[in-house]
Design an enzyme around this catalytic site. Structure first.
Site, short mmCIF file in Angstrom:
data_model
loop_
_atom_site.label_atom_id
_atom_site.label_comp_id
_atom_site.label_asym_id
_atom_site.label_seq_id
_atom_site.Cartn_x
_atom_site.Cartn_y
_atom_site.Cartn_z
N CYS A 1 -19.27 75.72 -61.68
CA CYS A 1 -20.60 75.12 -61.84
C CYS A 1 -21.35 75.87 -62.95
O CYS A 1 -20.81 76.11 -64.02
CB CYS A 1 -21.34 75.16 -60.51
SG CYS A 1 -22.94 74.30 -60.51
N ASP B 1 -18.16 63.63 -59.11
CA ASP B 1 -19.16 64.68 -59.28
C ASP B 1 -20.40 64.12 -59.97
O ASP B 1 -20.33 63.69 -61.12
CB ASP B 1 -18.55 65.82 -60.11
CG ASP B 1 -19.41 67.06 -60.12
OD1 ASP B 1 -20.57 66.99 -59.69
OD2 ASP B 1 -18.91 68.12 -60.56
N HIS C 1 -18.33 67.45 -56.54
CA HIS C 1 -18.63 68.78 -57.06
C HIS C 1 -18.19 69.89 -56.11
O HIS C 1 -17.63 70.90 -56.53
CB HIS C 1 -20.14 68.89 -57.33
CG HIS C 1 -20.54 70.09 -58.10
ND1 HIS C 1 -20.33 70.21 -59.45
CD2 HIS C 1 -21.14 71.24 -57.73
CE1 HIS C 1 -20.79 71.37 -59.88
NE2 HIS C 1 -21.29 72.02 -58.84
#
Length: 355
Positions: free
Chosen positions: A144, A300, A329
């Protein structure tokens, strides 16, 4: 949809027990023992800690792996539960695994920026990894925002970096790629300087609310529908409890870093333009020449495929791969398909490059 017969079982006392169990979770929050893979703290700076994990198997890969997570949420999502832990899997595969935990910033940390995190914290942590492992190189895996930070680190300090892996890491923040985030982060809707002046550190609950509002029905209603269904059907609750605990455990976002994240990345898209500067040094992603793997998720909505794929054209590595999983995600890391998808992909790619 929960069927009525599953809500009102024949044994009313059993139903009341399950109702009490569910309401206790709703009122008090989910509780679970997370982050159980054995580890030791080998370095600290301010609130941050560098963990080294004890491998269950004999160490088979010479090059150590440093994992860097985002400044939002907590990194134990990578070590959720025994049997559902990416870190446990990697240690069992014989990797020498380290993870940088940013900790929980206090009000006194509001002035911390990406300059501090990338050029001080990450740089010193990387040196400690190599000294502790007795190597002159290491691999870096960023997840991330931690992936965006890892890309910046790799561009500034490429010399001893053996491999770079980015998981759902946004690189290109063009308006057409960021989905509904443009409504939260656009200059028209947010004066980020005033926002930070008002709050200092941005509360974790506020960041969490913004992320949840991207899919409000799923995140606010679907989560508890799933909870009640699992309780009433006597299904295992361990993973649900651990994930719910993690989702609601977001630390504050240091104000200066938040200001840069919104202004320089989301609003001005400076990273792909080569305009990010940390202490006067330009972050040029073309400086990255080591073997490179980027992984994204089809579902995502936090880091879209174009946001992640952009790195492929910006770095100079000859050995590079972009891999897409049919997951979201977080689901690509902890979902049912993670053990057959993400985990073996990372191990299979990294292993031969860690000798």
């Amino acid at each position: 949809m929960i069927e009525p017969q599953s809500i009102i079982p024949g044994d009313f006392d059993d139903f009341l027990d399950k109702y009490r169990q569910g309401m206790k979770i709703v009122l008090e929050g989910a509780r679970a023992e997370t982050g159980q893979t054995p580890k030791e703290v080998v370095w600290t700076k301010n609130k941050a800690k560098l963990y080294r994990y004890q491998p269950y198997a004999e160490k088979r890969h010479r090059v150590p792996l440093l994992i860097v997570y985002a400044l939002i949420n907590r990194p134990y999502v990578l070590d959720l539960l025994p049997g559902n832990s990416f870190i446990e899997y990697l240690t069992d595969e014989g990797f020498d695994v380290y993870m940088l935990d940013w900790g929980i910033p206090g009000d006194e940390d509001a002035g911390l920026s990406f300059e501090h995190y990338v050029m001080d914290y990450m740089r010193r942590a990387a040196h400690k990894v190599m000294r502790t492992s007795g190597t002159e190189e290491f691999s870096l895996l960023g997840y991330c925002m931690g992936g965006t930070m890892s890309a910046m680190y790799a561009a500034l300090f490429p010399e001893r970096l053996r491999n770079l892996i980015l998981l759902t890491a946004p690189v290109d923040f063009a308006t057409e790629h960021i989905g509904l985030y443009r409504l939260f982060t656009g200059e028209k809707y947010m004066d980020v300087a005033d926002f930070v002046d008002a709050f200092g550190n941005i509360p974790g609950e506020m960041i969490d609310t913004g992320n949840r509002m991207l899919k409000p029905v799923t995140n606010y209603i679907g989560t508890y529908v799933t909870m009640w269904d699992r309780i009433m059907q006597d299904k295992p609750m361990e993973t649900w409890l651990a994930m719910n605990k993690w989702v609601n455990d977001g630390p504050p976002f240091p104000g200066e870093a938040f200001k840069m994240w919104i202004r320089d990345f989301y609003q001005q898209n400076k990273l792909v333009k080569g305009e990010i500067r940390l202490r006067g040094r330009r972050v040029d992603l073309s400086n990255i020449r080591c073997p490179f793997l980027s992984i994204a998720g089809k579902k995502d909505h936090i880091c879209t495929i174009p946001q992640a794929e952009a790195a492929m054209d910006l770095i100079s590595s000859e050995d590079k791969e972009f891999f897409v999983l049919d997951a979201g995600h977080v689901g690509l890391m902890t979902g049912r398909g993670a053990k057959k998808g993400l985990w073996p992909k990372v191990s299979g790619w990294l292993g031969p490059r860690s000798k």
